[in-house]
Enzyme design. Structure first.
Site, short mmCIF file in Angstrom:
data_model
loop_
_atom_site.label_atom_id
_atom_site.label_comp_id
_atom_site.label_asym_id
_atom_site.label_seq_id
_atom_site.Cartn_x
_atom_site.Cartn_y
_atom_site.Cartn_z
CD GLU A 240 42.15 -2.65 -46.66
OE1 GLU A 240 41.03 -2.68 -47.20
OE2 GLU A 240 43.19 -2.41 -47.28
CB CYS A 274 34.24 -5.74 -46.13
SG CYS A 274 35.63 -6.79 -46.53
P1 NAD Z 1 34.06 -2.39 -35.74
O1 NAD Z 1 34.67 -1.23 -36.42
O2 NAD Z 1 32.94 -2.18 -34.83
O3 NAD Z 1 35.18 -3.16 -34.87
C1 NAD Z 1 36.39 -3.59 -35.44
C2 NAD Z 1 37.45 -3.71 -34.35
O4 NAD Z 1 37.73 -2.42 -33.81
C3 NAD Z 1 37.05 -4.58 -33.17
O5 NAD Z 1 38.16 -5.33 -32.78
C4 NAD Z 1 36.69 -3.55 -32.11
O6 NAD Z 1 36.84 -4.02 -30.79
C5 NAD Z 1 37.70 -2.46 -32.39
N1 NAD Z 1 37.34 -1.11 -31.92
C6 NAD Z 1 36.09 -0.61 -31.70
N2 NAD Z 1 36.19 0.67 -31.30
C7 NAD Z 1 37.51 0.99 -31.28
C8 NAD Z 1 38.24 2.17 -30.98
N3 NAD Z 1 37.64 3.30 -30.61
N4 NAD Z 1 39.60 2.14 -31.08
C9 NAD Z 1 40.23 1.02 -31.49
N5 NAD Z 1 39.59 -0.14 -31.77
C10 NAD Z 1 38.24 -0.15 -31.68
O7 NAD Z 1 33.70 -3.42 -36.91
P2 NAD Z 1 32.92 -4.79 -36.80
O8 NAD Z 1 31.50 -4.51 -36.52
O9 NAD Z 1 33.68 -5.70 -35.90
O10 NAD Z 1 33.10 -5.37 -38.30
C11 NAD Z 1 32.26 -5.06 -39.38
C12 NAD Z 1 32.84 -3.94 -40.23
O11 NAD Z 1 34.13 -4.29 -40.70
C13 NAD Z 1 32.00 -3.70 -41.48
O12 NAD Z 1 31.85 -2.32 -41.66
C14 NAD Z 1 32.84 -4.28 -42.60
O13 NAD Z 1 32.60 -3.74 -43.86
C15 NAD Z 1 34.22 -4.00 -42.10
N6 NAD Z 1 35.20 -4.87 -42.76
C16 NAD Z 1 36.08 -4.35 -43.69
C17 NAD Z 1 36.99 -5.18 -44.34
C18 NAD Z 1 37.97 -4.65 -45.38
O14 NAD Z 1 38.90 -5.37 -45.75
N7 NAD Z 1 37.80 -3.44 -45.89
C19 NAD Z 1 37.01 -6.54 -44.03
C20 NAD Z 1 36.09 -7.03 -43.12
C21 NAD Z 1 35.21 -6.19 -42.48
#
Ligand code: NAD
Length: 501
Positions: A240, A274
């Site tokens: 997502e 999002c």
């Molecule tokens: P992010 O992708 O930077 O981090 C999300 C999670 O992934 C964190 O827990 C982080 O520690 C982990 N992570 C980072 N690198 C990783 C790796 N290489 N392997 C595994 N895990 C890893 O996102 P963010 O900045 O925390 O959140 C904002 C983003 O989330 C925005 O792009 C937003 O649109 C998206 N989002 C999407 C939805 C949806 O339902 N589609 C909902 C909320 C947020």
């Protein structure tokens, strides 16, 4: 949030309030060995949890739901401490989590009941599909709705019969960890929901672990990395990801209402949503009226501390640089700001003024990339066709909305949008309706959350056939030594299907 220190040498995350800078707490960063141990413990717990009947799990999950309900204040306080959100928004986040908990606790048994297949053209065989839990689900989530998003995946995993190893965002670890704390307090069973803390390294270790599947919510960039790692072992993933969600206003819309919605859902959670409004397309006939209404609503809003102002601080202060870059780029390319347009620092918090931008086009970052801030860019379009064309001109495909007084027309336009979800005469609501699937297309994701399809993503669909009398393959002449030839198969196919029109 302020996260310090973090990196391979660090052992602890220190979380400070984005509002005040005060210490919220510290959590230990899990090493790869800790992650492996959590997955092993989760698998042991699966031995029991995965074998419960749906009726037994329903009982346990309803107790879990009641416990979350009884702890709403505690959860909202933790969310507010880590994100700086208004307390009302934090409480709404818990309410949304409860909606999903209630739905999946009550309906999982029905949704995952074995499905009978039709016997035709093999009346001597009956068949059905069963839905078995995949096992240990790794759940990795972001910081913008730190409790809701963690609970959303967790409750679906649990209702399907999986156990969970949760990795909350390093920005909001306490809010995410509450999902495990409350599960333990409910008595769901040792290790049914485990939590590991840390940033990218911990998340990566979890994806590479023995977990049976990954449910990831976060950015498209990280989602792609996770998909690549998971592909090495063909580990199922639900992704997502980010969005650039469009709100379309047609000439027959209730323009005032559409303008209020555009501002409300563009500003919600300080724009860090999002499925919030990232772009607006308004048909020429009602464009001026729309901008006037939106300007009226937006100019009455203030950036400021939750409770006093309407738009809270950035949860992650670095985000303000992205928002400012997008607005500056738009202005340099000919757009103009109707209201807002600047960053502000109030006390410890970093804010962006509620901003309305007009005169935008698709050459601008503001209309192409995820801004994730309280900015609503509005573009004039000629008609419905142009609105659909430009809304679809995006690598993302998460959510969108259509505003028209003609609901049939709304449904027709919704079907033309290349997004996973659309709302007609509302926005963002899909995110909170647990019975309707939420699945991004393109760079917004893979697989689905919510609804029947979402729940089934946590299951292995197992197809089973059972011969009613003699084996059908024998009756049909498929066994060796061969007794029938090509003429037989041709005749059989013609007699079965030749009469169909
Ligand atoms: P992010 O992708 O930077 O981090 C999300 C999670 O992934 C964190 O827990 C982080 O520690 C982990 N992570 C980072 N690198 C990783 C790796 N290489 N392997 C595994 N895990 C890893 O996102 P963010 O900045 O925390 O959140 C904002 C983003 O989330 C925005 O792009 C937003 O649109 C998206 N989002 C999407 C939805 C949806 O339902 N589609 C909902 C909320 C947020």
């Amino acid at each position: 949030m302020t996260v310090e220190p973090i990196g391979p040498d660090s052992t602890t995350l220190t979380i400070r309030s984005p509002l005040t800078g005060e210490l919220v707490g510290t959590v230990p960063i899990a090493t790869p060995a800790d992650v492996a141990a959590a997955v092993t413990a989760s698998r042991e717990a699966f031995g029991h949890w995965g074998r419960l009947t749906h009726h037994e799990r329903r009982h346990a999950l309803r107790a879990y739901t009641r416990h979350v309900l009884a702890n709403m204040d505690r959860i909202a306080d933790t969310i507010r401490a880590e994100t700086g959100k208004d307390r009302g928004e934090a409480m709404a986040e818990v309410t949304a989590a409860l909606t999903a908990m209630d739905y999946f606790a009550r309906h999982a048994g029905r949704i995952l009941r074995p499905k009978r297949g039709r016997s035709w053209p093999f009346p001597t065989t009956k068949g059905w599909t069963e839905y078995h839990p995949r096992g240990v689900a790794a759940v990795i989530t972001p910081w913008n709705f730190p409790f809701y998003l963690m609970m959303l995946s967790t409750i679906q995993a649990l209702a399907a019969g999986c156990t969970v190893v949760a990795k909350p965002s390093e920005v909001t670890p306490h809010s995410g960890a509450l999902v495990a704390v409350l599960a333990a307090e409910t008595g769901l069973g040792d290790g049914v929901v485990r939590v590991v803390h840390g940033g990218a390294e911990t998340g990566d270790a979890l994806v590479r672990s023995d977990a049976d599947m990954v449910a990831f919510t976060g950015s498209s960039a990280v989602g792609k990395r996770i998909a690549a790692v998971a592909a090495e072992t063909l580990k199922p993933v639900i992704l997502e990801l980010g969005g650039k969600d469009a709100l379309i206003v047609l000439e027959d819309a209730n323009v005032k209402r559409a303008a209020q919605a555009a501002v409300s859902w563009g500003m919600f959670n300080a724009g860090q949503t999002c499925v919030g409004v990232e772009r607006v397309y308004v048909v020429d006939d009602v464009y001026d009226e729309f901008v006037e209404e939106a300007a009226k609503v937006i100019s009455a809003l203030n950036a400021g501390e939750g409770g006093k102002g309407d738009i809270g601080p950035f949860i992650s202060p670095d985000q303000v640089d992205v928002v400012e870059r997008h607005v500056t780029d738009a202005l340099e390319r000919g757009a103009s700001v109707v209201s807002g347009g600047s960053r502000r620092t109030i006390g410890h918090g970093v804010y962006f003024e509620p901003t309305l931008v007009v005169g935008v086009d698709h050459d601008m970052e503001l209309m192409r990339e995820e801004t994730f801030g309280p900015v609503v860019p509005v573009m004039r379009v000629e008609d419905e066709d142009e609105a659909v064309r430009v809304a679809n001109d995006s690598p993302y495909g998460l959510h969108g909305s259509v505003w028209t007084r003609n609901r049939r027309r709304g449904a027709r336009v919704a079907a033309r949008l290349t997004t996973g979800t659309v709302a007609v005469n509302d926005h963002l609501i899909n995110f909170f309706v647990p019975s309707i699937t939420l699945a991004g297309t393109g760079e917004s994701g893979l697989g689905g959350h919510l609804g029947e399809e979402g729940l089934k993503s946590f299951c292995v669909p197992k197809g089973i056939t059972s011969a009613r009398t003699l084996p059908t393959t024998m009756l049909m002449g498929g066994w060796l030594p061969r007794r029938v030839g090509p003429r037989y198969w041709k005749l059989l196919a013609r007699s079965l299907f030749g009469w169909r029109r």
